[in-house]
Write a protein that holds these residues in place. Sequence first.
Motif, short mmCIF file in Angstrom:
data_model
loop_
_atom_site.label_atom_id
_atom_site.label_comp_id
_atom_site.label_asym_id
_atom_site.label_seq_id
_atom_site.Cartn_x
_atom_site.Cartn_y
_atom_site.Cartn_z
N ARG A 242 72.52 60.08 16.72
CA ARG A 242 73.19 59.64 17.96
C ARG A 242 72.19 59.58 19.11
O ARG A 242 72.25 58.69 19.96
N ASP A 243 71.28 60.53 19.15
CA ASP A 243 70.28 60.55 20.21
C ASP A 243 69.28 59.40 20.04
O ASP A 243 68.85 58.79 21.02
N THR A 244 68.94 59.10 18.79
CA THR A 244 68.06 57.95 18.55
C THR A 244 68.75 56.66 18.97
O THR A 244 68.12 55.78 19.58
N LEU A 245 70.04 56.53 18.66
CA LEU A 245 70.79 55.34 19.06
C LEU A 245 70.85 55.23 20.58
O LEU A 245 70.76 54.14 21.14
N GLU A 246 70.98 56.36 21.24
CA GLU A 246 71.00 56.34 22.71
C GLU A 246 69.65 55.88 23.25
O GLU A 246 69.59 55.15 24.26
N ARG A 247 68.58 56.25 22.59
CA ARG A 247 67.26 55.76 23.00
C ARG A 247 67.18 54.23 22.87
O ARG A 247 66.60 53.56 23.72
N LEU A 248 67.77 53.71 21.78
CA LEU A 248 67.79 52.26 21.62
C LEU A 248 68.64 51.60 22.71
O LEU A 248 68.25 50.57 23.26
N ARG A 249 69.76 52.21 23.04
CA ARG A 249 70.60 51.67 24.10
C ARG A 249 69.83 51.60 25.42
O ARG A 249 69.89 50.62 26.15
N GLN A 250 69.10 52.66 25.71
CA GLN A 250 68.36 52.71 26.96
C GLN A 250 67.20 51.72 26.99
O GLN A 250 66.80 51.25 28.06
N ALA A 251 66.66 51.40 25.82
CA ALA A 251 65.51 50.49 25.74
C ALA A 251 65.93 49.04 25.55
O ALA A 251 65.07 48.14 25.57
N ALA A 252 67.22 48.79 25.38
CA ALA A 252 67.69 47.47 24.96
C ALA A 252 67.33 46.35 25.93
O ALA A 252 67.12 45.21 25.51
N ALA A 253 67.25 46.63 27.20
CA ALA A 253 67.00 45.59 28.19
C ALA A 253 65.52 45.44 28.54
O ALA A 253 65.16 44.65 29.42
N ARG A 254 64.65 46.15 27.86
CA ARG A 254 63.23 46.08 28.17
C ARG A 254 62.63 44.72 27.78
O ARG A 254 63.14 44.05 26.87
N THR A 255 61.57 44.35 28.47
CA THR A 255 60.85 43.11 28.15
C THR A 255 59.38 43.40 27.84
O THR A 255 58.55 42.49 27.94
N SER A 256 59.08 44.63 27.48
CA SER A 256 57.71 44.94 27.04
C SER A 256 57.51 44.41 25.64
O SER A 256 58.46 44.29 24.85
N THR A 257 56.27 44.13 25.30
CA THR A 257 55.98 43.53 24.00
C THR A 257 54.55 43.79 23.60
O THR A 257 53.67 43.88 24.46
N PRO A 258 54.29 43.91 22.31
CA PRO A 258 52.90 43.96 21.85
C PRO A 258 52.25 42.59 22.02
O PRO A 258 52.93 41.61 22.34
N PRO A 259 50.94 42.47 21.81
CA PRO A 259 50.26 41.18 21.95
C PRO A 259 50.57 40.26 20.78
O PRO A 259 49.82 40.17 19.81
N ALA A 260 51.70 39.59 20.86
CA ALA A 260 52.17 38.70 19.79
C ALA A 260 53.05 37.64 20.43
O ALA A 260 53.53 37.80 21.56
N PRO A 261 53.29 36.51 19.74
CA PRO A 261 54.20 35.51 20.28
C PRO A 261 55.56 36.12 20.60
O PRO A 261 56.06 36.97 19.84
N LEU A 262 56.17 35.70 21.70
CA LEU A 262 57.43 36.31 22.11
C LEU A 262 58.53 36.13 21.07
O LEU A 262 59.40 36.99 20.93
N ASP A 263 58.48 35.03 20.32
CA ASP A 263 59.51 34.84 19.29
C ASP A 263 59.45 35.92 18.22
O ASP A 263 60.41 36.12 17.47
N SER A 264 58.32 36.64 18.14
CA SER A 264 58.25 37.76 17.18
C SER A 264 59.25 38.85 17.51
O SER A 264 59.66 39.61 16.64
N ARG A 265 59.68 38.91 18.78
CA ARG A 265 60.70 39.91 19.16
C ARG A 265 62.03 39.55 18.50
O ARG A 265 62.81 40.45 18.16
N MET A 266 62.32 38.27 18.35
CA MET A 266 63.55 37.87 17.66
C MET A 266 63.45 38.17 16.17
O MET A 266 64.42 38.62 15.55
N VAL A 267 62.29 37.88 15.58
CA VAL A 267 62.09 38.20 14.17
C VAL A 267 62.37 39.69 13.95
O VAL A 267 63.08 40.08 13.00
N GLU A 268 61.81 40.50 14.80
CA GLU A 268 61.98 41.96 14.70
C GLU A 268 63.44 42.35 14.72
O GLU A 268 63.92 43.12 13.86
#
Length: 207
Positions: A84-110
């Motif tokens: 539940r705590d891990t899921l809450e971490r995902l909820r809190q991070a859901a709106a972030r726009t940080s990304t590794p150095p990769a094409p942005l469409d890789s975020r959709m693949v992920e």
Amino acid sequence: MNDVWPLVHAERAALVGDLESLDDGQWAEPSLCSGWTVHDVVAHLVDTARTTRLGFLLGLAGARFDFDRQNARGVERERCASPRDTLERLRQAAARTSTPPAPLDSRMVEEIVHGEDIRRPLGIARSYPQEAVVRSLRLQVRTPASFGGARELVARTRLTASDAGLSIGEGPEVRGPALSLLLAVSGRRVALDDLGGPGLSALAAGI
């Protein structure tokens, strides 16, 4: 391509909603990622949602440029004792726009591929936006395997998405739903059952 982020954020929110009612046994269910449970994959998604370009490079160097080791460390870092705590971490991070150095469409693949890594073993179905699936598939087939893609795998194959009016590549055809094609070229053998065509055996042999 800032239009990626609304699609990514919607997928994160949808996954959080799908997982809110899981029991302990479901959290411990093996995912489609070998060696990872559902809980582990969620922790990985938290890690990737929080990853910045600089953080990724520093983490990769710390893992001696071993992507698997880096991912394992990320799961360990973000996986709480309570799912539940891990899921809450995902909820809190859901709106972030940080990304590794990769094409942005890789975020959709992920989000889509790992979303299915979680949902399929749990028997949860999701209808993904066709645009997101098609863009993810296009990225995977032009990305080298060394960066998590399938360019070499499908180099002599024509992929035809029966539900999206899409055909990519040249050679013996592999035909089926776009989502199943995406999962197959991302190494998920479970999706092969949804596909057909004269190129299927060669594709399956390479996964």
